[in-house]
Design an enzyme around this catalytic site. Structure first.
Site, short mmCIF file in Angstrom:
data_model
loop_
_atom_site.label_atom_id
_atom_site.label_comp_id
_atom_site.label_asym_id
_atom_site.label_seq_id
_atom_site.Cartn_x
_atom_site.Cartn_y
_atom_site.Cartn_z
N ASP A 122 0.85 -1.20 0.00
CA ASP A 122 0.00 0.00 0.00
C ASP A 122 0.88 1.24 0.00
O ASP A 122 1.87 1.31 0.72
CB ASP A 122 -0.91 -0.01 1.23
CG ASP A 122 -1.98 1.07 1.15
OD1 ASP A 122 -2.51 1.29 0.04
OD2 ASP A 122 -2.28 1.68 2.17
N HIS A 129 -4.02 14.08 0.68
CA HIS A 129 -4.16 13.17 1.83
C HIS A 129 -2.92 13.24 2.71
O HIS A 129 -3.03 13.36 3.94
CB HIS A 129 -4.40 11.74 1.35
CG HIS A 129 -4.39 10.72 2.45
ND1 HIS A 129 -5.42 10.61 3.35
CD2 HIS A 129 -3.47 9.80 2.81
CE1 HIS A 129 -5.14 9.63 4.22
NE2 HIS A 129 -3.97 9.13 3.91
N GLU A 195 -10.16 4.14 3.61
CA GLU A 195 -9.31 4.90 2.70
C GLU A 195 -9.76 4.59 1.29
O GLU A 195 -9.77 3.43 0.87
CB GLU A 195 -7.82 4.55 2.90
CG GLU A 195 -7.31 5.06 4.24
CD GLU A 195 -5.80 5.06 4.39
OE1 GLU A 195 -5.12 4.29 3.66
OE2 GLU A 195 -5.30 5.81 5.25
N GLU A 197 -9.15 4.20 -2.34
CA GLU A 197 -7.96 3.98 -3.15
C GLU A 197 -8.33 3.21 -4.42
O GLU A 197 -9.40 2.63 -4.53
CB GLU A 197 -6.91 3.16 -2.38
CG GLU A 197 -6.52 3.78 -1.05
CD GLU A 197 -5.28 3.15 -0.42
OE1 GLU A 197 -4.48 2.53 -1.14
OE2 GLU A 197 -5.13 3.29 0.80
N ASP A 227 -8.90 0.60 1.92
CA ASP A 227 -7.89 0.21 2.91
C ASP A 227 -8.40 0.61 4.30
O ASP A 227 -8.09 1.69 4.80
CB ASP A 227 -6.58 0.93 2.56
CG ASP A 227 -5.48 0.69 3.58
OD1 ASP A 227 -5.51 -0.36 4.24
OD2 ASP A 227 -4.61 1.57 3.71
N ARG A 231 -7.45 4.24 13.12
CA ARG A 231 -6.59 5.43 13.34
C ARG A 231 -5.99 5.49 14.72
O ARG A 231 -4.87 6.00 14.89
CB ARG A 231 -7.39 6.70 13.08
CG ARG A 231 -7.98 6.83 11.70
CD ARG A 231 -6.91 6.77 10.64
NE ARG A 231 -7.50 6.89 9.31
CZ ARG A 231 -6.84 6.64 8.19
NH1 ARG A 231 -5.58 6.24 8.22
NH2 ARG A 231 -7.45 6.77 7.03
N GLN A 234 -3.19 3.03 14.76
CA GLN A 234 -2.13 3.56 13.88
C GLN A 234 -1.31 4.66 14.58
O GLN A 234 -0.08 4.66 14.53
CB GLN A 234 -2.77 4.13 12.62
CG GLN A 234 -1.79 4.59 11.55
CD GLN A 234 -2.49 5.09 10.28
OE1 GLN A 234 -3.72 5.04 10.18
NE2 GLN A 234 -1.73 5.56 9.33
N LYS A 247 -3.73 -1.58 9.79
CA LYS A 247 -4.11 -1.79 8.39
C LYS A 247 -4.32 -3.26 8.07
O LYS A 247 -4.53 -3.60 6.91
CB LYS A 247 -3.00 -1.27 7.47
CG LYS A 247 -2.60 0.17 7.73
CD LYS A 247 -3.62 1.13 7.16
CE LYS A 247 -3.06 2.53 7.12
NZ LYS A 247 -3.88 3.37 6.26
N THR A 251 -8.78 -5.38 3.77
CA THR A 251 -8.72 -4.48 2.63
C THR A 251 -9.76 -5.01 1.65
O THR A 251 -9.68 -6.17 1.24
CB THR A 251 -7.32 -4.51 1.97
OG1 THR A 251 -6.34 -4.17 2.96
CG2 THR A 251 -7.24 -3.56 0.79
N GLU A 357 -9.93 12.68 7.50
CA GLU A 357 -9.84 14.02 6.90
C GLU A 357 -11.21 14.71 6.85
O GLU A 357 -11.33 15.90 7.11
CB GLU A 357 -9.30 13.92 5.47
CG GLU A 357 -7.88 13.38 5.39
CD GLU A 357 -7.55 12.96 3.96
OE1 GLU A 357 -7.75 11.77 3.64
OE2 GLU A 357 -7.13 13.82 3.18
MN MN Z 1 -3.87 3.14 2.47
#
Ligand code: MN
Length: 411
Positions: A122, A129, A195, A197, A227, A231, A234, A247, A251, A357
């Site tokens: 990834d 971002h 996420e 993607e 993904d 948070r 993380q 993560k 996915t 975000e």
């Molecule tokens: Mn990602």
């Protein structure tokens, strides 16, 4: 830009249809408990390619009867072009209507993983971002790491937790430590996120460094990719080696592989460079794609709200640049290697590709059309990604990339 290619499968000729003859995305389905079958979507139907190869209507070294696209991908670009050419000929207006016996309505089949993910990497290649998240984690003056404008940053992820759209995702437990906590604790993630993607699928193996041009040619196709990210896990675990358990839960990918061939008319260049790239990363031709993307959120039993709209062309690095960089170390790449683009956020608030975000770290909760508010994902919420490249009177769709968050296990 090319026009709609008309098909004798009438539903494929509508401007709204995600699967016109121009698209021909590859999937794998199961029906009535039978083994998984390779298929291609056309209009509101799936054409059973496994059955066609068994009957001798197609001949690709029996790769289409394997229940996965890996063996076919390994045949290489000449086979990819041959199958696509044959399908366009067979399904075009005035083509082989007797093949209708191999059609099955999409509403009657269950789509499963279209390929075996051999490895998963990834990236972190969206400028907006990276700036937004960096601002929240480190402040605006240190938002972009010093390497960011020179290297497509990535981490080696987990192939084992890549799942197909529709698979429920279980809220993970992990080590959590807020900025004011003296010690970490072990608990369900309270800041679970998405996420937005794109995933690029390596169709040709390599063993050693390859150029950006070779990398572009080695990519078989693309899927939408979510993904999922915890948070709070993380924020505590990520320094110095990057994300790990945050993560690894899941996915999710969309079930149709949209080929690079179908996306050819939609190629665009990456945005203007802010710092010159080293030569080995230079993009010799447009290698990114113009694909509209959106994310919706639906609380349990409620209607969905669009929470973000953006475009794949916001990426600072293309998948070809990422793949070429990935091989500089000599790292072998295999058929079925999956590369996540990194979160795709636009410049405006409405175009951000993660809840982190969109709610600015939870400080500005979103209000859904149902009246509910959200900073992060709550149990029972379904998150869905959609994408389409818009042509002249037709659209190249990806199908849905959807997943529902279910409550954490009792540990
Ligand atoms: Mn990602």
């Amino acid at each position: 830009m090319t026009k709609l290619l008309r098909s004798w499968v009438e539903s494929a000729n509508s401007a709204q249809c995600p699967f016109p003859l121009n698209n021909l995305p590859y999937g794998v389905f199961i029906v009535n408990g039978q083994p998984a079958q390779c298929c291609v979507a056309i209009g509101d139907q799936a054409l059973n390619l496994a059955a066609m190869e068994l009957d001798g209507a197609l001949s690709f070294d029996r790769t289409l009867v394997t229940g996965s696209w890996n063996a076919f991908m390994a045949l290489g670009p000449s086979a990819w072009a041959e199958l696509r050419g044959l399908l366009i000929e067979m399904l075009a207006e005035g083509g082989r209507t007797e093949l209708s016996r191999y059609l099955i309505p999409l509403s009657d089949i269950k789509l499963v993983m279209p390929f075996a993910v051999t490895e998963y990497t990834d990236f972190y290649a969206g400028r907006n971002h990276a700036f937004n998240v960096g601002t929240m984690f480190r402040g605006p003056e240190n938002a972009l790491p010093p390497n960011w404008l020179h290297i497509p940053i990535g981490y080696n992820g987990r192939a084992s937790s890549v799942v197909v759209s529709g698979t429920p995702v279980v809220r993970p437990h992990g080590q959590l430590k807020g900025p004011n906590d003296e010690l970490p604790r072990f608990a369900p993630s309270a800041r679970f996120d998405i996420e937005l993607e794109m995933g690029a699928i390596v169709g040709t193996a390599s063993n050693g460094p390859i150029s950006v041009t070779e990398a572009f040619e080695n990519i078989f196709g693309y899927v939408l990719l979510n993904d999922w990210s915890a948070r709070d896990i993380q924020a505590w675990e990520y320094q110095p080696l990057g994300p790990f358990q945050a993560k690894a839960t899941a996915t999710t990918i969309s079930p149709w592989i949209v080929t690079a061939a179908a996306l050819e008319p939609f190629r665009v260049s990456t945005p203007e460079r802010e710092k010159p790239l080293l030569d080995y990363l230079a993009e010799p031709a447009p290698m990114l794609y113009d694909i509209d993307l959106e994310v919706t959120m639906a609380p349990e039993g409620k209607s969905e709200t669009v929470i973000s709209r953006t475009n794949y062309r916001e990426m600072y690095y293309s998948a070809a640049q990422q793949l070429a960089h990935h091989t500089t170390s000599g790292c072998p790449m295999r058929v079925g290697d999956l590369l996540g683009s990194g979160t795709i956020s636009g410049a405006t608030k409405e175009s951000r590709g993660s809840l982190l975000e969109l709610s600015w770290g939870g400080k500005e909760p979103l209000t859904l059309d149902t009246g509910e508010t959200r900073s992060f994902i709550e149990d029972g919420d379904t998150l869905t990604l959609r994408g389409a490249a818009k042509g002249d009177g037709y659209s190249i769709g990806f199908g849905e990339c959807s997943g529902k968050l279910v409550p954490a296990r009792n540990l």
